[in-house]
Scaffold this active site. Structure first.
Site, PDB file in Angstrom:
ATOM      1  CE  LYS A 175      33.531  36.751  51.033  1.00 27.29           C
ATOM      2  NZ  LYS A 175      34.009  36.391  50.088  1.00 27.29           N
ATOM      3  N   GLY A 187      42.395  43.510  52.918  1.00 23.63           N
ATOM      4  CA  GLY A 187      42.003  43.417  51.441  1.00 23.63           C
ATOM      5  C   GLY A 187      42.389  44.637  50.751  1.00 23.63           C
ATOM      6  CD  GLU A 198      46.967  44.197  56.219  1.00 21.13           C
ATOM      7  OE1 GLU A 198      47.401  45.139  55.291  1.00 21.13           O
ATOM      8  OE2 GLU A 198      47.299  42.905  56.099  1.00 21.13           O
ATOM      9  CG  LEU A 199      42.489  48.940  54.154  1.00 18.09           C
ATOM     10  CD1 LEU A 199      41.782  50.083  54.014  1.00 18.09           C
ATOM     11  CD2 LEU A 199      41.423  47.596  53.842  1.00 18.09           C
ATOM     12  CG  ASN A 213      47.312  38.329  50.360  1.00 16.90           C
ATOM     13  OD1 ASN A 213      46.312  38.029  50.993  1.00 16.90           O
ATOM     14  ND2 ASN A 213      48.129  39.357  50.379  1.00 16.90           N
TER      15      ASN A 213
HETATM   16  P1  NAI Z   1      39.056  42.459  47.808  1.00 21.58           P
HETATM   17  O1  NAI Z   1      39.630  43.479  48.620  1.00 21.58           O
HETATM   18  O2  NAI Z   1      38.124  42.964  46.806  1.00 21.58           O
HETATM   19  O3  NAI Z   1      38.568  41.222  48.392  1.00 21.58           O
HETATM   20  C1  NAI Z   1      38.899  40.749  49.814  1.00 21.58           C
HETATM   21  C2  NAI Z   1      37.842  40.095  50.557  1.00 21.58           C
HETATM   22  O4  NAI Z   1      36.641  41.047  50.608  1.00 21.58           O
HETATM   23  C3  NAI Z   1      37.221  38.872  49.742  1.00 21.58           C
HETATM   24  O5  NAI Z   1      36.976  37.836  50.550  1.00 21.58           O
HETATM   25  C4  NAI Z   1      36.089  39.223  48.773  1.00 21.58           C
HETATM   26  O6  NAI Z   1      35.023  38.489  48.472  1.00 21.58           O
HETATM   27  C5  NAI Z   1      35.500  40.261  49.751  1.00 21.58           C
HETATM   28  N1  NAI Z   1      34.567  41.518  49.442  1.00 21.58           N
HETATM   29  C6  NAI Z   1      34.630  41.967  48.256  1.00 21.58           C
HETATM   30  N2  NAI Z   1      33.734  42.899  48.211  1.00 21.58           N
HETATM   31  C7  NAI Z   1      32.950  43.070  49.408  1.00 21.58           C
HETATM   32  C8  NAI Z   1      31.873  43.765  49.829  1.00 21.58           C
HETATM   33  N3  NAI Z   1      31.256  44.593  49.055  1.00 21.58           N
HETATM   34  N4  NAI Z   1      31.320  43.368  51.020  1.00 21.58           N
HETATM   35  C9  NAI Z   1      32.011  42.474  51.667  1.00 21.58           C
HETATM   36  N5  NAI Z   1      33.079  41.677  51.232  1.00 21.58           N
HETATM   37  C10 NAI Z   1      33.552  41.978  50.119  1.00 21.58           C
HETATM   38  O7  NAI Z   1      40.279  42.219  46.786  1.00 21.58           O
HETATM   39  P2  NAI Z   1      40.398  41.302  45.440  1.00 21.58           P
HETATM   40  O8  NAI Z   1      39.266  41.578  44.552  1.00 21.58           O
HETATM   41  O9  NAI Z   1      40.610  39.788  45.926  1.00 21.58           O
HETATM   42  O10 NAI Z   1      41.680  41.791  44.981  1.00 21.58           O
HETATM   43  C11 NAI Z   1      41.731  43.097  44.268  1.00 21.58           C
HETATM   44  C12 NAI Z   1      42.894  43.951  44.984  1.00 21.58           C
HETATM   45  O11 NAI Z   1      43.166  43.964  46.237  1.00 21.58           O
HETATM   46  C13 NAI Z   1      44.254  43.400  44.360  1.00 21.58           C
HETATM   47  O12 NAI Z   1      44.622  43.605  43.262  1.00 21.58           O
HETATM   48  C14 NAI Z   1      45.103  43.800  45.357  1.00 21.58           C
HETATM   49  O13 NAI Z   1      45.560  45.057  45.006  1.00 21.58           O
HETATM   50  C15 NAI Z   1      44.302  44.086  46.609  1.00 21.58           C
HETATM   51  N6  NAI Z   1      44.451  43.074  47.860  1.00 21.58           N
HETATM   52  C16 NAI Z   1      45.117  43.334  48.914  1.00 21.58           C
HETATM   53  C17 NAI Z   1      45.400  42.508  49.726  1.00 21.58           C
HETATM   54  C18 NAI Z   1      46.166  42.934  51.184  1.00 21.58           C
HETATM   55  O14 NAI Z   1      46.494  41.812  51.998  1.00 21.58           O
HETATM   56  N7  NAI Z   1      46.060  43.985  51.628  1.00 21.58           N
HETATM   57  C19 NAI Z   1      45.120  41.041  49.636  1.00 21.58           C
HETATM   58  C20 NAI Z   1      44.217  40.548  48.404  1.00 21.58           C
HETATM   59  C21 NAI Z   1      43.966  41.849  47.532  1.00 21.58           C
END
Ligand code: NAI
Ligand code: MG
Length: 487
Positions: free
Chosen positions: A170, A223, A245-246, A147
């Site tokens: 990453k 994330g 930071e979730l 984002n």
């Molecule tokens: P995600 O949290 O799955 O991905 C964030 C990062 O983590 C990416 O770089 C991804 O490749 C990495 N990742 C994923 N699984 C991993 C693992 N098992 N081990 C290590 N790294 C891993 O978020 P995603 O799939 O992009 O979006 C899903 C939901 O996350 C969204 O719908 C939203 O609700 C939330 N989100 C929250 C954010 C925030 O700023 N708090 C930012 C982006 C998404």
């Protein structure tokens, strides 16, 4: 990818496409990293931490490098913003301001680098000198979302480098291009090879092995809470430090004594800016019963004027959603809300306006008739979807506001000073905004209560999240006393 100061392909030689959310079409090919690439990058970072120039740099010199990086960011901020917009679809108007502002993190932590001082302890033992040192942790893995890729990286990278760590980044598989572009500035600034590395690819393929690598000392993550939990579990196996930071389900609370026209703008900025794709989205509007209808009318009047379309156009106000799974997720939640009996008084569907072309657009959506137990009020949607929940009085506003698993932020709109302080004290969230929303700074701590996170980012104390304390004992005694008794 960028490993050990060199531009390299993934070990597999594979790539995957990255899409432009406005056109819905691929525009870049990104190396598809796996475990062997994660290992290569961690080994390079570990070498840079333990040998070569970086460990010999004093803190002043590290600070100077960070400030130089800040200057390079300032110089190249427009190009960085264009890359972000092409990859994640956020408004150029917002991203160009963000990439320019981002330089401040590197200036601030650059300035702080040589102001981290240990202490001389007035120790309670005879003939003993005791002092502390704050030392870097080693290799830090940084897992970044899509984002605000470069800004959220800056929150981690600037303090980590100021503290003397080395780093493997990453980025998200949806927005890897900007982190790679950013490495050109790292090169130009003159960081020794291996101090900052980038591996690209998918979470399970390259993210997990990175987190699990025994030479990674800390994982800094932004994330989703679900992925954060997985990473926390993996890090626990290696007893690694984490900062997380979730997500959020932040309440934006409007009292009947608020300046309603300001509150309307604050509510809009909380949910429709960035197409709602922010962790701090004010996705629950808690509005006092006595002004509910009046406030919703005002909100609708302004929300209806939101201009959608090309995120590069400066007059666009709501851009596309960053990726197809997110687009589907948002539409899924809209269906859930309707199924739960909430009423869509605005939007409630994908956008088919001609100016939205073939991009992934969702209409700004407002649901009334929401109660806080509904899934639409409890779960993070991460899209332009607002739930309106009425409340009676302060007590009820606090009860509803706190009744979610998250605690990232909360907004309060009131002109009553006592109420402003009371609400700020009793809301369970890491950030409280009164009569404003969506303000962040390098100067002020940011992070979550409850499932919204662990640790804080920003502000000077946060450099200690990238340091560990050593206590050094030096005896000035001429003789070692009785060795069979601890003193
Ligand atoms: P995600 O949290 O799955 O991905 C964030 C990062 O983590 C990416 O770089 C991804 O490749 C990495 N990742 C994923 N699984 C991993 C693992 N098992 N081990 C290590 N790294 C891993 O978020 P995603 O799939 O992009 O979006 C899903 C939901 O996350 C969204 O719908 C939203 O609700 C939330 N989100 C929250 C954010 C925030 O700023 N708090 C930012 C982006 C998404
Ligand atoms: Mg993309």
């Amino acid at each position: 990818m960028f490993i050990g100061g060199e531009w390299v392909e993934a070990a597999s030689g594979d790539h995957f496409p990255s899409d432009n959310p406005y056109t819905g079409k691929p525009w870049a090919l990104i190396p598809r990293g796996n475990a062997s690439d994660a290992t290569r990058a961690v080994e390079a970072a570990h070498r840079a931490f333990t040998s070569g120039e970086w460990p010999k740099f004093n803190a002043t010199r590290r600070g100077a490098l960070l400030r130089k990086l800040g200057d390079l960011i300032t110089e190249h901020s427009k190009a960085l913003a264009e890359t972000e917009v092409r990859d994640n679809g956020k408004l150029y108007a917002e991203m160009s301001a963000q990439t320019a502002y981002m330089a401040q993190w590197y200036y601030y932590f650059g300035g702080l680098a040589d102001k981290i001082e240990g202490a001389v302890i007035p120790i309670d033992k005879p003939d003993t000198f005791n002092y502390t040192r704050h030392e870097p942790l080693g290799v830090v893995a940084m897992i970044i979302p899509w984002n605000s890729p470069l800004l959220l990286l800056a929150w981690k990278l600037a303090p980590a480098l100021a503290a003397g760590n080395t780093v493997v980044i990453k980025p998200s598989e949806y927005t890897s291009a900007s982190a790679l572009e950013f490495m050109r500035l790292i090169e130009q600034a003159g960081f020794p090879p291996g101090v900052v590395n980038v591996v690209t690819g998918f979470g399970a393929e390259v993210g997990t092995p990175l987190v699990e690598h025994p030479k990674v000392a800390k994982v800094a993550f932004t994330g989703s809470d679900a992925t954060g939990q997985k990473i926390y579990e993996a890090a626990a196996k290696g007893l690694k430090r984490v900062s997380m930071e979730l997500g959020g389900k932040s309440p934006n609370i409007v009292f009947d004594d608020a300046q309603l026209d300001n509150a309307v703008k604050g509510v809009i900025s909380g949910i429709f800016a960035a197409t709602g794709q922010t962790c701090i989205a004010g996705s629950r509007l808690l509005v006092q019963q006595s002004i509910h209808d009046q406030f919703v009318d005002k909100l609708l009047a302004l929300a209806k004027t939101a201009k959608m379309g090309n995120p590069m156009s400066l007059d666009t106000q709501v851009g596309p959603v960053t990726n197809p799974p997110q687009f589907e997720k948002i539409l899924g939640y809209i269906a859930i809300a309707k199924g739960e009996g909430a009423k869509a008084v605005l939007g409630g569907a994908k956008a088919t306006r001609p100016e939205c072309g073939s991009g992934w657009f969702v209409e700004p959506t407002i649901f009334t008739g929401v109660n806080n137990a509904m899934r639409i009020a409890q779960e993070e949607v991460f899209g332009p979807v607002l739930s309106v929940i009425p409340f009676k009085d302060e007590e009820e506003a606090i009860a509803i506001g706190n009744d979610v698993v998250f605690g990232l932020a909360a907004g309060v709109w009131t002109q009553n000073m006592r109420r402003a302080f009371t609400m700020s004290e009793r809301l369970q969230a890491g950030t409280i905004w009164v009569n404003t929303y969506r303000a962040v700074s390098y100067l002020s701590p940011f992070g979550g209560y409850k499932r919204s996170g662990i640790g804080r980012e920003n502000g000077q104390d946060m450099i200690y999240e990238y340091l560990q304390t050593k206590s050094v004992w030096i005896s000035t005694a001429t003789e070692v006393p009785n060795p069979f008794v601890m003193r």
